[in-house]
Design a protein around this motif. Structure first.
Motif, PDB file in Angstrom:
ATOM      1  N   LEU A 131     102.900 -24.959  11.216  1.00  0.00           N
ATOM      2  CA  LEU A 131     103.556 -26.202  10.813  1.00  0.00           C
ATOM      3  C   LEU A 131     104.806 -25.924   9.990  1.00  0.00           C
ATOM      4  CD1 LEU A 131     100.441 -28.400   9.934  1.00  0.00           C
ATOM      5  CD2 LEU A 131     101.959 -28.633  11.911  1.00  0.00           C
ATOM      6  N   GLY A 132     104.745 -24.893   9.141  1.00  0.00           N
ATOM      7  CA  GLY A 132     105.951 -24.504   8.408  1.00  0.00           C
ATOM      8  C   GLY A 132     107.052 -24.059   9.353  1.00  0.00           C
ATOM      9  N   GLY A 133     106.683 -23.288  10.368  1.00  0.00           N
ATOM     10  CA  GLY A 133     107.667 -22.850  11.344  1.00  0.00           C
ATOM     11  C   GLY A 133     108.241 -23.989  12.153  1.00  0.00           C
ATOM     12  N   LEU A 134     107.388 -24.932  12.564  1.00  0.00           N
ATOM     13  CA  LEU A 134     107.866 -26.093  13.303  1.00  0.00           C
ATOM     14  C   LEU A 134     108.880 -26.882  12.488  1.00  0.00           C
ATOM     15  CD1 LEU A 134     104.727 -27.607  15.097  1.00  0.00           C
ATOM     16  CD2 LEU A 134     106.833 -26.811  16.165  1.00  0.00           C
ATOM     17  N   ALA A 135     108.575 -27.071  11.211  1.00  0.00           N
ATOM     18  CA  ALA A 135     109.487 -27.812  10.346  1.00  0.00           C
ATOM     19  C   ALA A 135     110.820 -27.078  10.213  1.00  0.00           C
ATOM     20  CB  ALA A 135     108.851 -28.026   8.968  1.00  0.00           C
TER      21      ALA A 135
ATOM     22  N   GLY B 170     104.241 -35.291  20.086  1.00  0.00           N
ATOM     23  CA  GLY B 170     105.570 -35.338  19.516  1.00  0.00           C
ATOM     24  C   GLY B 170     106.358 -34.076  19.764  1.00  0.00           C
ATOM     25  N   GLU B 171     105.674 -33.007  20.169  1.00  0.00           N
ATOM     26  CA  GLU B 171     106.327 -31.729  20.439  1.00  0.00           C
ATOM     27  C   GLU B 171     106.051 -31.214  21.845  1.00  0.00           C
ATOM     28  OE1 GLU B 171     108.389 -29.997  18.623  1.00  0.00           O
ATOM     29  OE2 GLU B 171     108.246 -30.904  16.643  1.00  0.00           O
ATOM     30  N   ILE B 172     104.822 -31.422  22.328  1.00  0.00           N
ATOM     31  CA  ILE B 172     104.394 -30.741  23.552  1.00  0.00           C
ATOM     32  C   ILE B 172     103.275 -31.544  24.201  1.00  0.00           C
ATOM     33  CG2 ILE B 172     102.595 -29.310  22.467  1.00  0.00           C
ATOM     34  CD1 ILE B 172     103.680 -26.943  24.092  1.00  0.00           C
ATOM     35  N   TRP B 173     103.208 -31.486  25.542  1.00  0.00           N
ATOM     36  CA  TRP B 173     102.095 -32.095  26.279  1.00  0.00           C
ATOM     37  C   TRP B 173     100.949 -31.096  26.359  1.00  0.00           C
ATOM     38  CZ3 TRP B 173     101.872 -37.054  28.024  1.00  0.00           C
ATOM     39  CH2 TRP B 173     103.061 -37.776  28.085  1.00  0.00           C
ATOM     40  N   HIS B 174      99.742 -31.563  26.094  1.00  0.00           N
ATOM     41  CA  HIS B 174      98.588 -30.672  26.230  1.00  0.00           C
ATOM     42  C   HIS B 174      97.433 -31.424  26.865  1.00  0.00           C
ATOM     43  CE1 HIS B 174      97.205 -32.479  22.375  1.00  0.00           C
ATOM     44  NE2 HIS B 174      98.463 -32.357  22.046  1.00  0.00           N
ATOM     45  N   LEU B 175      96.559 -30.674  27.492  1.00  0.00           N
ATOM     46  CA  LEU B 175      95.455 -31.210  28.288  1.00  0.00           C
ATOM     47  C   LEU B 175      94.156 -31.027  27.540  1.00  0.00           C
ATOM     48  CD1 LEU B 175      94.940 -32.345  31.207  1.00  0.00           C
ATOM     49  CD2 LEU B 175      94.497 -29.982  31.892  1.00  0.00           C
ATOM     50  N   ARG B 176      93.355 -32.073  27.513  1.00  0.00           N
ATOM     51  CA  ARG B 176      92.057 -31.969  26.849  1.00  0.00           C
ATOM     52  C   ARG B 176      91.212 -30.896  27.522  1.00  0.00           C
ATOM     53  NH1 ARG B 176      88.673 -37.389  26.610  1.00  0.00           N
ATOM     54  NH2 ARG B 176      90.645 -38.046  25.674  1.00  0.00           N
ATOM     55  N   GLU B 177      90.508 -30.127  26.691  1.00  0.00           N
ATOM     56  CA  GLU B 177      89.696 -29.016  27.203  1.00  0.00           C
ATOM     57  C   GLU B 177      88.694 -29.503  28.250  1.00  0.00           C
ATOM     58  OE1 GLU B 177      89.665 -25.645  26.308  1.00  0.00           O
ATOM     59  OE2 GLU B 177      91.538 -26.034  25.255  1.00  0.00           O
ATOM     60  N   GLY B 178      88.690 -28.831  29.402  1.00  0.00           N
ATOM     61  CA  GLY B 178      87.693 -29.122  30.421  1.00  0.00           C
ATOM     62  C   GLY B 178      87.909 -30.408  31.185  1.00  0.00           C
ATOM     63  N   ARG B 179      89.099 -31.018  31.081  1.00  0.00           N
ATOM     64  CA  ARG B 179      89.318 -32.306  31.737  1.00  0.00           C
ATOM     65  C   ARG B 179      90.562 -32.239  32.614  1.00  0.00           C
ATOM     66  NH1 ARG B 179      86.390 -35.985  32.922  1.00  0.00           N
ATOM     67  NH2 ARG B 179      87.866 -37.652  32.437  1.00  0.00           N
ATOM     68  N   LEU B 180      90.411 -32.538  33.897  1.00  0.00           N
ATOM     69  CA  LEU B 180      91.544 -32.650  34.795  1.00  0.00           C
ATOM     70  C   LEU B 180      91.195 -33.642  35.907  1.00  0.00           C
ATOM     71  CD1 LEU B 180      94.380 -31.700  35.280  1.00  0.00           C
ATOM     72  CD2 LEU B 180      93.508 -29.814  36.624  1.00  0.00           C
ATOM     73  N   PRO B 181      91.142 -34.940  35.569  1.00  0.00           N
ATOM     74  CA  PRO B 181      90.782 -35.933  36.586  1.00  0.00           C
ATOM     75  C   PRO B 181      91.925 -36.168  37.563  1.00  0.00           C
ATOM     76  CG  PRO B 181      91.401 -37.030  34.557  1.00  0.00           C
ATOM     77  CD  PRO B 181      91.431 -35.552  34.271  1.00  0.00           C
TER      78      PRO B 181
ATOM     79  N   ASP C 152     116.724 -32.158  13.564  1.00  0.00           N
ATOM     80  CA  ASP C 152     115.690 -33.179  13.763  1.00  0.00           C
ATOM     81  C   ASP C 152     114.878 -33.300  12.470  1.00  0.00           C
ATOM     82  OD1 ASP C 152     113.788 -34.918  14.694  1.00  0.00           O
ATOM     83  OD2 ASP C 152     113.185 -33.698  16.421  1.00  0.00           O
ATOM     84  N   LEU C 153     115.445 -33.988  11.479  1.00  0.00           N
ATOM     85  CA  LEU C 153     114.837 -33.996  10.151  1.00  0.00           C
ATOM     86  C   LEU C 153     113.562 -34.822  10.092  1.00  0.00           C
ATOM     87  CD1 LEU C 153     117.949 -34.143   7.802  1.00  0.00           C
ATOM     88  CD2 LEU C 153     117.022 -32.269   9.170  1.00  0.00           C
ATOM     89  N   ASP C 154     113.465 -35.860  10.902  1.00  0.00           N
ATOM     90  CA  ASP C 154     112.229 -36.652  10.921  1.00  0.00           C
ATOM     91  C   ASP C 154     111.055 -35.802  11.396  1.00  0.00           C
ATOM     92  OD1 ASP C 154     113.424 -38.897   9.945  1.00  0.00           O
ATOM     93  OD2 ASP C 154     113.729 -39.847  11.899  1.00  0.00           O
ATOM     94  N   ALA C 155     111.285 -35.024  12.456  1.00  0.00           N
ATOM     95  CA  ALA C 155     110.213 -34.153  12.968  1.00  0.00           C
ATOM     96  C   ALA C 155     109.850 -33.091  11.937  1.00  0.00           C
ATOM     97  CB  ALA C 155     110.645 -33.494  14.277  1.00  0.00           C
ATOM     98  N   ALA C 156     110.852 -32.567  11.233  1.00  0.00           N
ATOM     99  CA  ALA C 156     110.574 -31.572  10.197  1.00  0.00           C
ATOM    100  C   ALA C 156     109.709 -32.173   9.104  1.00  0.00           C
ATOM    101  CB  ALA C 156     111.888 -31.048   9.613  1.00  0.00           C
ATOM    102  N   GLU C 157     110.041 -33.380   8.683  1.00  0.00           N
ATOM    103  CA  GLU C 157     109.264 -34.032   7.636  1.00  0.00           C
ATOM    104  C   GLU C 157     107.844 -34.327   8.112  1.00  0.00           C
ATOM    105  OE1 GLU C 157     107.954 -34.998   4.348  1.00  0.00           O
ATOM    106  OE2 GLU C 157     110.109 -34.585   4.351  1.00  0.00           O
TER     107      GLU C 157
END
Length: 894
Positions: free
Chosen positions: A640-644, A231-242, A652-657
């Motif tokens: 999480l407080g900072g993100l909100a 919902g905020e950022i793309w991230h890659l599972r540790e040790g996985r890059l198929p 973006d109040l939905d994301a804050a909530e």
């Protein structure tokens, strides 16, 4: 939240990637189009670098400029037939039995169209047959055709094709691989969100900047569910890059061009690169190795007297390893290990290589060799390799030292439970005082960063004190307690324990204890407002850590830059903090160190204080993804407080909530490196975004009291400044003035000056506060102060000054990434709104009925309507719709 694709393939979803990072090349094509003498534009580069994508964009631009367009793709098969690649483009009925007359007829027919030139894209132009090349050159010279061609670097081609590339009328560009910055921009454009730095690092390293390889790696990771977004950022599972089957096929085809005599060299490089040139030539004659270099499959590097060989692309090794039979792999590894041993294993990394190769080949190796190799791996901050080597040790060869090293490696990887199990065993078997002390230092750190109560870590320290009698040992445990007190949110108490910490590390036996104290002391100093001392200590600790890193069991030296970022931020040097932090973060990503989560936390905080909520949100999203991966709740709570807060300020109040909902279910823990009060920023700013300023101020005031109770003076100043911005300036100004006296640097005085000016509603003071805030890089505070100054001057009829202040506010606000705050939206009143009027106006603008406002504020409906009427008059509006448009407030749930 993970990406879900319903009824559509991942490849279809990604589609054609945007063209990113090719601005100079497109500018060159624009110049070529504008040149009436231009006859061709040729794009060169290695396979997969993006030549075809750029050429397609050029063809589209030519079409937009009025050219008639066509496409052709040369191939080896088509090249065997004269005019095979472009036969579909030739006019029907032209007799080509006489090439001279036929080619002239083709040019005449093509020129006889509606008066527009042709632009023809020929992909893989180096594969054209000679007849096609001669015809195309004739069409170019006659002015009928603008050729747009792609040529693969290093491929042979004949004289006819060379003629297409030659002459002053043909523009040529060579595409380099994409830089990391260009890859980041491309991925964000293709995926729609920012990509986490570790994912960016992995994708950049694996693709080598090759666009084709990058795309297939992303598609493979998406398909396997290893590249996900929360919902905020793309991230890659540790040790996985198929990758994908297509990627394997493309690389396999590339590798198949090698002579069979050179295959053993490629296979050995896939397992053991880089290799000395002599080792490569032990498997194949020099001329074969030279041919591999000529084909672009290997790279030969000269470093002083040493010549080494490596594969030109990291994915070549992946494909080669996947195709190696087990026994062939075993033989190559054992032969190379024997070869290095026969030469005496003189180089620093030889023992690590030999142990790794033998372990991979047979599943075992000499215990002494494994231990020595693990030491080398740990000092290279290769924690995964350290674990692999130490877990291969037979039980009878495991010692307190190896257990300590293994536990530390597990800690650095965020595997808390495994680290505690290993360290508890090491503690039980520790005999001497030094061993007991060393285990206690690592074990307490692991417990502190995990979700265990801080009392557990402190209890381990106390137990060690009971077993250690020497003054030197007890002093180190005192330093360790100071480290833990600051890390768990008690900076004043921790600093008292670290008061007599030496300014330099004195000997190797003190390295780990000193580095712990020297890392945490600048945090404590910055939190109590002594930012100058904090920066000095952070620089000192970093230099010392670099010097003694080989002897340390403390994280990467770049972690010493984390408190420096905090100190520079609170000193009013956010740009410098950002530069230092981002450089260190790149080092920590490369080392795959867990502690990088805290650098992301403080980079996000620095950007929040600079008034850049979108960038702060990106850093805090990165920190949140990391903290979730390692179940690191101590970092996740403030993040999480900072993100909100960022989401709320951006509307973006939905994301804050959503961030606050996740925050509420976290286990209660000690506040950590930031005051517990800063966790409340999200709740307060979400309330403010919904117009509930009184509740927001109450939350912030309570949070400031919590920060003050633990000695977090800079955290208290941050929170009280927000109280002032949300209508409580008169309540916060005096305490902020006190904090400005107690905290050094320019930021604390700027905060106090802003609160005093807001309380007085004096335009001259507000202008000066804007100057002070801008000087410390607090853009949003400066914009708010300038906006308030403009409003104050406007109310007194000084329109020229008001206009100047408004222009200044707009210029500063342009750097604030779309931030909207109550102070910005309510400053347009012809007379100052009271605190109550501002709150009721914002609630009404958000769509709340008078009855609901009255209920939430414990007022009568009549009182609400009276305040609202006064606000209407001051703002020059007559309806709630006009009120909402004037204040630009988000609708409920927006």
């Amino acid at each position: 939240m993970c990406l879900v694709l319903l009824g559509v393939g991942v490849r279809d979803w990604v589609g054609r990637w945007p063209l990113v990072g090719r601005g100079p090349e497109l500018d060159a094509f624009a110049e070529a189009l504008a040149d009436r003498e231009c006859r061709g534009f040729v794009v060169g580069g290695s396979a997969g670098v993006g030549k075809s994508r750029l050429a397609e964009e050029c063809l589209e631009r030519a079409a937009a400029a009025g050219f008639r367009v066509g496409r052709a793709t040369a191939s080896a098969a088509a090249g065997a037939v004269p005019l095979g690649a472009i036969a579909h483009l030739l006019p029907a009925g032209v007799d080509l039995s006489d090439p001279v007359a036929g080619f002239a007829a083709v040019a005449e027919r093509l020129a006889a169209g509606p008066g527009r030139r042709w632009a023809l894209l020929v992909d893989d132009m180096h594969l054209l047959d000679s007849a096609s090349a001669v015809l195309l050159r004739e069409l170019m010279d006659s002015g009928v055709l603008l050729l747009i061609g792609t040529v693969r670097s290093g491929e042979p081609y004949g004289k006819a094709v060379a003629a297409l590339r030659g002459g002053d009328t043909v523009y040529r560009v060579d595409l380099p691989v994409l830089s990391t910055e260009q890859i980041e921009a491309l991925l964000q454009a293709a995926l729609g969100r920012t990509v986490a730095r570790r994912a960016l690092h992995e994708l950049s390293a694996a693709s080598g900047g090759n666009v084709l390889y990058l795309r297939e790696l992303v598609l493979g990771a998406l398909t396997a569910g290893d590249l996900t977004e929360d919902g905020e950022i793309w991230h890659l599972r540790e040790g996985r890059l198929p990758g994908t089957a297509r990627l394997t096929e493309v690389i396999g085809t590339r590798l198949a061009t090698a002579d069979s005599a050179g295959r053993p060299v490629l296979e050995l490089l896939a397992l053991c690169e880089p290799l000395p040139l002599a080792d490569a030539e032990a498997l194949a004659p020099p001329q074969v190795v030279a041919a591999l270099e000529q084909a672009g499959l290997i790279r030969v590097t000269q470093d002083r007297r040493r010549t080494t060989v490596s594969l030109t692309h990291p994915l070549y090794g992946e494909v080669l390893r996947a195709g190696l039979p087990v026994l062939r792999r075993r033989a190559l590894l054992l032969d190379q290990a024997a070869r290095v041993e026969a030469l005496g294993a003189r180089r620093r990394g030889d023992l690590l290589h030999i142990a790794t190769w033998r372990l991979a080949a047979t599943g075992t190796a000499d215990p002494a060799l494994l231990t020595q190799a693990a030491v080398l791996a740990r000092h290279a901050h290769d924690y995964a390799q350290t674990v692999t080597l130490l877990e291969a040790l037979p039980e009878m060869h495991r010692t307190t030292a190896t257990g300590l090293m293994l536990g530390n490696a597990f800690f650095e990887m965020g595997r808390w439970d495994q680290a505690e199990a290993v360290l508890a065993r090491a503690d039980a078997h520790a005999i001497g005082e030094q061993d007991k002390l060393a285990v206690a230092l690592v074990r307490t750190t692991n417990l502190l960063w995990s979700n265990a109560p801080v009392t557990e870590a402190l209890a381990i320290n106390v137990a060690a004190l009971d077993r250690i009698s020497s003054p030197a040992g007890r002093r180190k445990l005192k330093i360790n307690e100071g480290f833990m007190r600051i890390a768990s949110g008690r900076p004043v108490r921790g600093l008292a324990l670290l008061e007599d910490l030496e300014t330099e590390v004195d000997d190797a036996s003190d390295v780990n204890a000193w580095l712990r104290g020297a890392w945490m002391k600048p945090f404590g100093l910055a939190l109590v407002g002594r930012t100058g001392e904090a920066a000095t200590w952070a620089e000192r600790a970093h230099a010392a850590h670099r010097h003694v890193d080989e002897h340390a069991l403390v994280s990467h030296p770049a972690v010493q830059r984390i408190p420096l970022v905090l100190a520079l931020t609170e000193a009013g040097l956010p740009a410098e903090a950002r530069r230092e932090g981002e450089r260190a973060y790149a080092e920590l990503v490369a080392a795959d160190s867990l502690v990088r989560v805290w650098m992301a936390v403080f980079l996000g905080r620095a950007q929040w204080l600079a008034g850049h909520p979108a960038t702060a949100r990106r850093w805090w999203a990165e920190a949140a993804a990391l903290a979730r991966t390692f179940d690191h709740a101590m970092a996740l709570r403030p993040v999480l407080g900072g993100l909100a807060a960022c989401a709320a300020v951006l509307g973006d109040l939905d994301a804050a909530e959503a961030s606050l909902a996740e925050h509420r279910i976290l286990p209660p823990l000690a506040p950590g490196l930031l005051s517990a009060g800063e966790e409340c920023l999200g709740e307060a700013w979400l309330l403010a975004a919904r117009g509930r300023l009184g509740q927001a101020r109450s939350v912030l005031t309570a949070a400031a009291r919590a920060a003050r109770s633990t000695g977090h003076l800079t955290g208290e100043a941050l929170l009280l400044t927000d109280v002032a911005r949300l209508g409580g300036a008169k309540d916060a100004a005096d305490r902020l003035a006190e904090l400005a006296q107690r905290c050094d640097g320019a930021f604390a005085p700027a905060r106090a000056q802003l609160a005093t000016a807001l309380a007085a509603d004096d335009p001259d003071q507000l202008r000066q506060a804007a100057d002070a805030c801008q000087a410390v890089g607090a853009d949003l505070l400066a914009a708010e102060a300038a906006t308030a100054a403009a409003a104050a001057w406007r109310r007194t009829g000084q329109s020229r000054r008001a206009s100047a202040a408004a222009h200044r506010a707009a210029a500063v606000l342009a750097r604030c990434e779309g931030a909207r705050t109550p102070l910005l939206t309510t400053a347009q009143a012809t007379a100052p709104l009271t605190t109550r009027e501002r709150e009721i106006a914002l609630l009404a603008a958000a769509g709340n009925a008078s009855m609901d406002i009255a209920r939430s504020l414990a007022l009568s409906v009549r009182t609400v309507d009276n305040h609202l009427h006064h606000a209407y008059t001051k703002l020059g509006v007559t309806t709630r719709r006009e009120l909402a448009q004037t204040l630009r407030a988000p609708s409920p749930g927006a």
